[in-house]
Design an enzyme around this catalytic site. Structure first.
Site, PDB file in Angstrom:
ATOM      1  N   GLU A   1       0.623  -1.136   0.056  1.00  0.00           N
ATOM      2  CA  GLU A   1      -0.178   0.003   0.149  1.00  0.00           C
ATOM      3  C   GLU A   1       0.783   1.373   0.018  1.00  0.00           C
ATOM      4  OE1 GLU A   1      -3.840  -1.842   2.052  1.00  0.00           O
ATOM      5  OE2 GLU A   1      -2.866  -0.447   3.278  1.00  0.00           O
TER       6      GLU A   1
ATOM      7  N   CYS B   1       3.279   8.528   1.034  1.00  0.00           N
ATOM      8  CA  CYS B   1       3.620   7.414   2.300  1.00  0.00           C
ATOM      9  C   CYS B   1       4.042   6.223   1.592  1.00  0.00           C
ATOM     10  CB  CYS B   1       2.463   7.511   3.310  1.00  0.00           C
ATOM     11  SG  CYS B   1       3.019   6.421   4.717  1.00  0.00           S
TER      12      CYS B   1
ATOM     13  N   CYS C   1       6.172  -6.731   7.604  1.00  0.00           N
ATOM     14  CA  CYS C   1       7.051  -6.330   8.403  1.00  0.00           C
ATOM     15  C   CYS C   1       7.590  -7.300   9.306  1.00  0.00           C
ATOM     16  CB  CYS C   1       6.700  -4.976   9.290  1.00  0.00           C
ATOM     17  SG  CYS C   1       7.870  -4.033  10.130  1.00  0.00           S
TER      18      CYS C   1
ATOM     19  N   CYS D   1       6.029  -4.451  16.572  1.00  0.00           N
ATOM     20  CA  CYS D   1       5.564  -3.432  17.494  1.00  0.00           C
ATOM     21  C   CYS D   1       4.159  -3.868  17.912  1.00  0.00           C
ATOM     22  CB  CYS D   1       5.596  -2.328  16.829  1.00  0.00           C
ATOM     23  SG  CYS D   1       7.319  -1.797  16.175  1.00  0.00           S
TER      24      CYS D   1
ATOM     25  N   CYS E   1       0.755  -2.075  16.107  1.00  0.00           N
ATOM     26  CA  CYS E   1       0.748  -1.812  14.653  1.00  0.00           C
ATOM     27  C   CYS E   1       0.236  -3.117  13.967  1.00  0.00           C
ATOM     28  CB  CYS E   1       2.180  -1.680  14.244  1.00  0.00           C
ATOM     29  SG  CYS E   1       2.432  -1.230  12.653  1.00  0.00           S
TER      30      CYS E   1
ATOM     31  N   CYS F   1      -1.815   5.679   9.845  1.00  0.00           N
ATOM     32  CA  CYS F   1      -0.607   5.056  10.423  1.00  0.00           C
ATOM     33  C   CYS F   1      -0.806   3.848  11.128  1.00  0.00           C
ATOM     34  CB  CYS F   1       0.019   6.002  11.669  1.00  0.00           C
ATOM     35  SG  CYS F   1       0.426   7.615  10.984  1.00  0.00           S
TER      36      CYS F   1
HETATM   37  N1  SAH Z   1       8.885   0.910  10.541  1.00  0.00           N
HETATM   38  C1  SAH Z   1       9.116   1.922  10.315  1.00  0.00           C
HETATM   39  C2  SAH Z   1       8.245   2.911   9.429  1.00  0.00           C
HETATM   40  C3  SAH Z   1       6.723   2.958   9.718  1.00  0.00           C
HETATM   41  S1  SAH Z   1       6.146   4.483  10.114  1.00  0.00           S
HETATM   42  C4  SAH Z   1       8.807   2.841  11.903  1.00  0.00           C
HETATM   43  O1  SAH Z   1       8.608   2.224  12.717  1.00  0.00           O
HETATM   44  O2  SAH Z   1       9.157   3.961  12.040  1.00  0.00           O
HETATM   45  C5  SAH Z   1       4.553   4.224  10.616  1.00  0.00           C
HETATM   46  C6  SAH Z   1       4.622   4.973  12.034  1.00  0.00           C
HETATM   47  O3  SAH Z   1       2.999   4.761  12.573  1.00  0.00           O
HETATM   48  C7  SAH Z   1       5.455   4.702  13.025  1.00  0.00           C
HETATM   49  O4  SAH Z   1       5.660   5.471  13.851  1.00  0.00           O
HETATM   50  C8  SAH Z   1       4.643   3.732  13.709  1.00  0.00           C
HETATM   51  O5  SAH Z   1       5.022   3.361  15.191  1.00  0.00           O
HETATM   52  C9  SAH Z   1       3.372   4.234  13.925  1.00  0.00           C
HETATM   53  N2  SAH Z   1       2.107   3.416  14.142  1.00  0.00           N
HETATM   54  C10 SAH Z   1       1.848   2.101  13.878  1.00  0.00           C
HETATM   55  N3  SAH Z   1       0.917   1.525  14.201  1.00  0.00           N
HETATM   56  C11 SAH Z   1       0.197   2.700  14.797  1.00  0.00           C
HETATM   57  C12 SAH Z   1      -1.046   2.822  15.059  1.00  0.00           C
HETATM   58  N4  SAH Z   1      -2.150   1.660  15.257  1.00  0.00           N
HETATM   59  N5  SAH Z   1      -1.797   3.898  15.192  1.00  0.00           N
HETATM   60  C13 SAH Z   1      -0.909   5.054  15.177  1.00  0.00           C
HETATM   61  N6  SAH Z   1       0.468   5.208  14.697  1.00  0.00           N
HETATM   62  C14 SAH Z   1       0.861   3.880  14.559  1.00  0.00           C
END
Ligand code: SAH
Length: 348
Positions: free
Chosen positions: A79, A92, A99, A103, A106, A320
């Site tokens: 995506e 984006c 991944c 985390c 996520c 995000c």
């Molecule tokens: N893997 C990289 C790139 C992903 S950026 C990283 O971790 O930075 C996507 C961003 O959205 C990251 O900051 C991630 O922590 C955040 N994110 C992930 N899940 C989310 C959620 N459910 N709600 C809000 N932000 C989230």
């Protein structure tokens, strides 16, 4: 491209021309590249092909955000999200199919990991965006699916093409890589590529960050923070953007804000608070807006620039942490979560 053309027995400058046709003019048919001799075009048709990701689905959200579902040659789907905002247009971009990091908040993490994207598949997302928008985006963030620093060499080449004068010409201050904190990757990145840095911090101490961003167990804060400080050293315009997802009752108290202020002391910083975007089966809840605002004001009072990210595209799951594509998981993670979810349902 220059090397490729020289290997064909042709001239290096043809490499630059074809590169420009593809990326600047969006032309992927050799026959339409009119400043190349017919003989060379025929040769190219025999030995080369230009493939771009197939736009499988375009989904517009109510706020103007668009999600593009792109299908790759092997059927995997990723995506890419387009986020218009006044005069700015941000895309984006994804760096991996799924991944491998885990985390806990996520949804991309839940699908597990399949493979890295190639340079072509990463820059192909920008190619599609530029064609759909009629011009290159003004800003590119490597914040889609995947951990960019876990696919570093391909991401570096793609980010250099984003900035190239013969291609998309996006300013170095407007290409941002976001990482969960793979420290050795940061060092290498700084040596070879000039871009802006965002780090998914989410917690001000190791104990909590170990739970939320498990890669912290390998690269804890006492290694991560100095590496980030080093990354922006020497350029006064640069600051590290710290992403901090606000999770109700987990990391959103004023005590957390104070600990964060202490942690970032001495590092040129901006903090971007991200309202949590929920997804089915998650254990976390959204922080109330007044708590997010109190947290932000506390940071601001201590002189840290702090903004709250506007949630965009959540009605189409483009926000995000909501990007999921369609990943054929190679780890056993999907299975583990499915089991967990059914256990939970059983309990309730
Ligand atoms: N893997 C990289 C790139 C992903 S950026 C990283 O971790 O930075 C996507 C961003 O959205 C990251 O900051 C991630 O922590 C955040 N994110 C992930 N899940 C989310 C959620 N459910 N709600 C809000 N932000 C989230």
């Amino acid at each position: 491209m220059e090397r490729f053309f020289m290997a064909l027995g042709s001239k290096a400058f043809h490499g630059r021309n074809v590169f420009k046709w593809i990326h600047k003019h969006g032309v992927v048919d050799f026959n339409a590249m009119t400043d190349i001799s017919k003989r060379l075009r025929e040769q190219l048709q025999q030995v080369a092909e230009i493939t771009i990701p197939r736009l499988a689905l375009e989904q517009p959200a109510q706020d103007g955000t668009h999600k593009w579902l792109l299908e790759l040659e092997d059927g995997q789907r990723i995506e890419t999200v387009y986020i218009p905002d006044n005069r700015r247009s941000t895309i984006c971009v994804s760096s991996q199919v799924g991944c491998a990091l885990d985390c806990s908040f996520c949804s991309t993490a839940r699908q597990g990991f399949n493979r890295n994207l190639t340079v072509a598949e990463i820059i192909g997302q920008v190619w599609v965006a530029a064609r759909e928008l009629g011009e290159p985006p003004s800003n590119i963030v490597m914040m889609g699916m995947g951990e960019p620093l876990a696919n570093l060499e391909a991401v570096i080449t793609a980010m250099n093409i984003m900035q190239d004068d013969l291609a998309y010409m996006v300013s170095k201050y407007r290409v941002t890589v976001s990482t969960s904190g793979i420290v050795p990757g940061l060092k290498r990145l700084r040596e070879v590529c000039d871009i802006s840095l965002a780090v998914s911090l989410h917690a001000p101490d190791n104990a909590l960050r170990d739970q939320l961003v498990p890669i912290n167990r390998k690269y804890p804060l006492e290694e991560l923070i100095p590496a980030c400080r080093e990354f922006v050293r020497g350029d006064k315009r640069r600051k590290v953007t710290w992403e901090y997802v606000m999770l109700d009752g987990v990391n959103d108290s004023l005590a957390h804000a104070k600990a964060l202020i202490r942690l970032l002391e001495g590092t040129p910083s901006k903090v971007n608070l991200i309202p949590f975007n929920p997804f089915p089966g998650t254990e976390y809840q959204v922080s109330p807006a007044d708590r997010v605002e109190a947290f932000r004001m506390r940071l601001k009072r201590s002189g840290i620039i702090a903004t709250t990210r506007k949630t965009r595209g959540d009605d189409i799951d483009a926000a995000c942490g909501q990007l999921v594509g369609k990943v054929k998981d190679r780890s056993s993670r999907q299975l583990r979560f499915e089991r967990l979810d059914s256990l939970k349902q059983g309990v309730s």
